[in-house]
Design a protein around this motif. Structure first.
Motif, PDB file in Angstrom:
ATOM      1  N   SER A 242       1.797   7.099  -1.358  1.00  0.00           N
ATOM      2  CA  SER A 242       1.062   5.951  -0.706  1.00  0.00           C
ATOM      3  C   SER A 242      -0.379   5.862  -1.306  1.00  0.00           C
ATOM      4  O   SER A 242      -1.198   6.661  -1.671  1.00  0.00           O
ATOM      5  CB  SER A 242       0.933   6.188   0.789  1.00  0.00           C
ATOM      6  OG  SER A 242       0.175   4.937   1.464  1.00  0.00           O
ATOM      7  N   LEU A 243      -0.822   4.694  -1.359  1.00  0.00           N
ATOM      8  CA  LEU A 243      -2.304   4.268  -1.799  1.00  0.00           C
ATOM      9  C   LEU A 243      -3.372   4.464  -0.560  1.00  0.00           C
ATOM     10  O   LEU A 243      -4.382   4.783  -0.885  1.00  0.00           O
ATOM     11  CB  LEU A 243      -2.290   2.839  -2.085  1.00  0.00           C
ATOM     12  CG  LEU A 243      -1.530   2.493  -3.515  1.00  0.00           C
ATOM     13  CD1 LEU A 243      -1.656   1.112  -3.796  1.00  0.00           C
ATOM     14  CD2 LEU A 243      -2.018   3.489  -4.699  1.00  0.00           C
ATOM     15  N   TYR A 244      -2.944   4.259   0.536  1.00  0.00           N
ATOM     16  CA  TYR A 244      -3.566   4.631   1.713  1.00  0.00           C
ATOM     17  C   TYR A 244      -3.063   4.957   3.032  1.00  0.00           C
ATOM     18  O   TYR A 244      -1.909   4.323   3.551  1.00  0.00           O
ATOM     19  CB  TYR A 244      -4.538   3.294   1.960  1.00  0.00           C
ATOM     20  CG  TYR A 244      -5.274   3.228   3.209  1.00  0.00           C
ATOM     21  CD1 TYR A 244      -6.746   3.773   3.051  1.00  0.00           C
ATOM     22  CD2 TYR A 244      -4.884   2.822   4.284  1.00  0.00           C
ATOM     23  CE1 TYR A 244      -7.542   3.826   4.254  1.00  0.00           C
ATOM     24  CE2 TYR A 244      -5.762   2.869   5.602  1.00  0.00           C
ATOM     25  CZ  TYR A 244      -6.935   3.142   5.402  1.00  0.00           C
ATOM     26  OH  TYR A 244      -8.014   3.211   6.587  1.00  0.00           O
TER      27      TYR A 244
ATOM     28  N   SER B 237      -0.086  11.691  -2.367  1.00  0.00           N
ATOM     29  CA  SER B 237      -1.230  11.324  -3.237  1.00  0.00           C
ATOM     30  C   SER B 237      -2.474  11.961  -3.127  1.00  0.00           C
ATOM     31  O   SER B 237      -2.612  12.722  -1.943  1.00  0.00           O
ATOM     32  CB  SER B 237      -1.715   9.570  -2.724  1.00  0.00           C
ATOM     33  OG  SER B 237      -0.310   8.849  -2.885  1.00  0.00           O
TER      34      SER B 237
ATOM     35  N   ARG C 196       5.612   1.608  -7.985  1.00  0.00           N
ATOM     36  CA  ARG C 196       5.232   2.626  -8.729  1.00  0.00           C
ATOM     37  C   ARG C 196       6.088   4.022  -8.669  1.00  0.00           C
ATOM     38  O   ARG C 196       6.830   4.524  -9.764  1.00  0.00           O
ATOM     39  CB  ARG C 196       3.830   3.042  -8.816  1.00  0.00           C
ATOM     40  CG  ARG C 196       2.807   2.253  -9.402  1.00  0.00           C
ATOM     41  CD  ARG C 196       1.277   2.797  -9.526  1.00  0.00           C
ATOM     42  NE  ARG C 196       0.639   1.850  -9.898  1.00  0.00           N
ATOM     43  CZ  ARG C 196      -0.341   0.968  -9.090  1.00  0.00           C
ATOM     44  NH1 ARG C 196      -0.118   1.437  -7.701  1.00  0.00           N
ATOM     45  NH2 ARG C 196      -1.367   0.146  -9.582  1.00  0.00           N
TER      46      ARG C 196
ATOM     47  N   ASN D  73      -1.745  11.614  -8.904  1.00  0.00           N
ATOM     48  CA  ASN D  73      -2.527  10.121  -8.940  1.00  0.00           C
ATOM     49  C   ASN D  73      -1.564   8.982  -8.590  1.00  0.00           C
ATOM     50  O   ASN D  73      -0.720   9.040  -9.473  1.00  0.00           O
ATOM     51  CB  ASN D  73      -3.107  10.084 -10.049  1.00  0.00           C
ATOM     52  CG  ASN D  73      -4.066   8.770 -10.361  1.00  0.00           C
ATOM     53  OD1 ASN D  73      -3.837   7.856  -9.591  1.00  0.00           O
ATOM     54  ND2 ASN D  73      -5.089   8.838 -11.306  1.00  0.00           N
ATOM     55  N   PRO D  74      -1.707   8.230  -7.408  1.00  0.00           N
ATOM     56  CA  PRO D  74      -0.582   7.214  -7.153  1.00  0.00           C
ATOM     57  C   PRO D  74      -0.743   6.112  -8.054  1.00  0.00           C
ATOM     58  O   PRO D  74       0.013   5.302  -7.971  1.00  0.00           O
ATOM     59  CB  PRO D  74      -1.003   6.928  -5.608  1.00  0.00           C
ATOM     60  CG  PRO D  74      -2.568   7.189  -5.749  1.00  0.00           C
ATOM     61  CD  PRO D  74      -2.687   8.476  -6.318  1.00  0.00           C
ATOM     62  N   HIS D  75      -1.883   5.941  -8.706  1.00  0.00           N
ATOM     63  CA  HIS D  75      -2.207   4.696  -9.683  1.00  0.00           C
ATOM     64  C   HIS D  75      -1.372   5.084 -10.983  1.00  0.00           C
ATOM     65  O   HIS D  75      -1.411   4.079 -11.892  1.00  0.00           O
ATOM     66  CB  HIS D  75      -3.530   4.419  -9.810  1.00  0.00           C
ATOM     67  CG  HIS D  75      -4.408   4.152  -8.551  1.00  0.00           C
ATOM     68  ND1 HIS D  75      -3.953   2.724  -7.863  1.00  0.00           N
ATOM     69  CD2 HIS D  75      -5.055   4.879  -7.892  1.00  0.00           C
ATOM     70  CE1 HIS D  75      -5.038   2.885  -6.840  1.00  0.00           C
ATOM     71  NE2 HIS D  75      -5.422   4.127  -6.463  1.00  0.00           N
TER      72      HIS D  75
ATOM     73  N   SER E 122      -7.000   8.970  -0.036  1.00  0.00           N
ATOM     74  CA  SER E 122      -7.212   8.820   1.236  1.00  0.00           C
ATOM     75  C   SER E 122      -6.903  10.035   2.038  1.00  0.00           C
ATOM     76  O   SER E 122      -7.368  11.189   2.000  1.00  0.00           O
ATOM     77  CB  SER E 122      -5.750   7.824   1.485  1.00  0.00           C
ATOM     78  OG  SER E 122      -6.080   7.101   2.804  1.00  0.00           O
TER      79      SER E 122
ATOM     80  N   ASN F  50       3.099   1.949  -2.125  1.00  0.00           N
ATOM     81  CA  ASN F  50       3.061   2.128  -3.509  1.00  0.00           C
ATOM     82  C   ASN F  50       4.565   2.075  -3.928  1.00  0.00           C
ATOM     83  O   ASN F  50       4.824   3.128  -5.243  1.00  0.00           O
ATOM     84  CB  ASN F  50       2.237   3.326  -3.844  1.00  0.00           C
ATOM     85  CG  ASN F  50       1.737   3.618  -5.401  1.00  0.00           C
ATOM     86  OD1 ASN F  50       1.624   2.587  -6.105  1.00  0.00           O
ATOM     87  ND2 ASN F  50       1.616   4.681  -5.770  1.00  0.00           N
TER      88      ASN F  50
ATOM     89  N   ARG G  70       0.765  -1.273  -0.035  1.00  0.00           N
ATOM     90  CA  ARG G  70      -0.116  -0.230  -0.052  1.00  0.00           C
ATOM     91  C   ARG G  70       0.889   1.060  -0.212  1.00  0.00           C
ATOM     92  O   ARG G  70       0.421   2.425  -0.271  1.00  0.00           O
ATOM     93  CB  ARG G  70      -0.939   0.164   1.071  1.00  0.00           C
ATOM     94  CG  ARG G  70      -0.390   0.279   2.601  1.00  0.00           C
ATOM     95  CD  ARG G  70      -1.271   0.178   3.799  1.00  0.00           C
ATOM     96  NE  ARG G  70      -0.899   0.133   4.993  1.00  0.00           N
ATOM     97  CZ  ARG G  70      -0.802   1.577   5.737  1.00  0.00           C
ATOM     98  NH1 ARG G  70      -0.811   2.607   5.077  1.00  0.00           N
ATOM     99  NH2 ARG G  70      -0.116   1.394   7.056  1.00  0.00           N
TER     100      ARG G  70
END
Length: 367
Positions: A274-276, A296, A218, A313-315, A299, A215, A213
């Motif tokens: 981080s994603l979360y 990010s 990436r 955008n973390p994605h 979250s 990230n 999570r």
């Protein structure tokens, strides 16, 4: 009227974000002696002395009881069998503030802090034993807690959605810059520490446990177009994700407070896509040390950073790369914005808000 407040300080032994939350909140609450009379509870088999020393140095006049039991035992005694109230050790209390394990209480109101629900958002990367312990804790909280403290609006939303806890019982109290992050390190000592880590080139810094999570894969891809000019330093405990070593990628592992201060001071920026996160203390640390932040747009990160960081955008790898470049181009701007943003968070404010939660919980318990 002064309230008698018991608080579980067991988390201090782990040297994690929750540890810093606990130690800094207790320090701030102890300064409010006219509002609260603190009573400290803790349990640890291997780190009992750490908890005892903290209690003695930080709250010298407070009653403290530190048991020689590991978390596994406290989970069995409290979360599973619901026996042995801390009131037997600490005497009468109006409120008991818990963390990971939930005690049975005869007279006091139960208040607990939940930092995040990453275990439920990312169950595949969670230790089943740890998840089971927390699920027992959450089940008891839903039934018995008079108030639950969330460290961000995002965490509050998760508590209501995922745990189905009554929204009227959930209160947001933000964390703040920790005392540990403000350790003073001389210029010469910083040079020595950076040399110890072999850091010669300018570098980007990531702080956190190596887990999905965060990230990191990436982030590493996003750093590739810039790796000739900048190294990427990853500071944090080894978790449950494997990162392939390569030129310019410096995985320094768990570091001391002094080493972390030096790493922040020497970095070009904090890369934190981080994603979360339940909160995101490294963002405040970076603001304090005067480096821009790339984080990010999901979250809790926007809630914490506001307009003082580059949000990405973390994605999307390309979005992170663009964010890194923008932070470098507007470094002085984001550094100043970060210092301004930091002023909105303080442990004094957190202590006052927490005491207000205690009062509401105590009133609800009596009624």
């Amino acid at each position: 009227m002064q309230m008698r407040v018991g608080i579980d300080i067991s988390a201090i032994q782990y040297n994690r974000g929750v540890s810093r939350y606990t130690s800094n909140l207790v320090r701030a609450l102890y300064e409010h002696k006219h509002d609260v009379a603190l009573k400290l509870f803790g349990a640890s088999f291997r780190q009992r002395a750490v908890l005892q020393t903290f209690a003695k140095k930080t709250c010298p006049t407070a009653l403290s009881r530190i048991l020689p039991h590991p978390a596994r035992i406290m989970d069995i005694v409290w979360n599973q069998f619901h026996v042995f109230s801390p009131e037997r050790l600490l005497g009468k209390m109006d409120v008991f503030h818990s963390w990971e394990v939930q005690p049975p209480l005869q007279h006091a109101a139960l208040v607990s802090t939940i930092h995040d629900l990453a275990m439920l958002r990312f169950p595949k990367t969670t230790d089943p034993t740890v998840l089971a312990m927390n699920e027992r804790s959450w089940k008891y909280l839903k039934k018995e807690a008079k108030a639950v403290i969330a460290v961000s609006e995002v965490t509050k939303k998760d508590i209501i959605e995922l745990l189905q806890i009554d929204p009227s019982k959930v209160f947001v109290v933000h964390e703040a810059l920790t005392e540990e992050s403000q350790q003073k390190v001389s210029v010469e000592r910083k040079k020595e520490l950076l040399a110890f880590f072999g850091l010669i080139k300018p570098y980007f810094l990531f702080v956190g446990t190596i887990e999905p999570r965060k990230n990191l894969k990436r982030l590493i891809q996003a750093w590739q177009p810039m790796k000739k000019e900048y190294d990427l330093v990853i500071a944090g405990a080894a978790g449950w994700e494997n990162i392939t070593q390569e030129d310019g990628l410096r995985i320094v592992g768990t570091v001391t407070n002094e080493e972390l201060v030096a790493l922040y001071a020497g970095a070009e920026l904090l890369a934190y896509p981080s994603l979360y996160e339940g909160f995101g203390l490294p963002i405040l640390d970076a603001f304090y040390h005067g480096i821009p932040v790339v984080t990010s747009n999901v979250s809790s990160m926007p809630e914490l950073a506001g307009d003082a960081a580059v949000l990405v955008n973390p994605h999307e790898v390309e979005s992170i790369t663009i964010g890194l470049k923008r932070a470098l181009e507007k470094k002085s701007y984001f550094t100043e914005k970060g210092k301004q943003r930091l002023q909105q968070f303080s442990w004094e404010k957190a202590a006052k808000q927490t005491i207000e939660v205690y009062r509401k919980a105590s009133d609800a318990h009596r009624n």
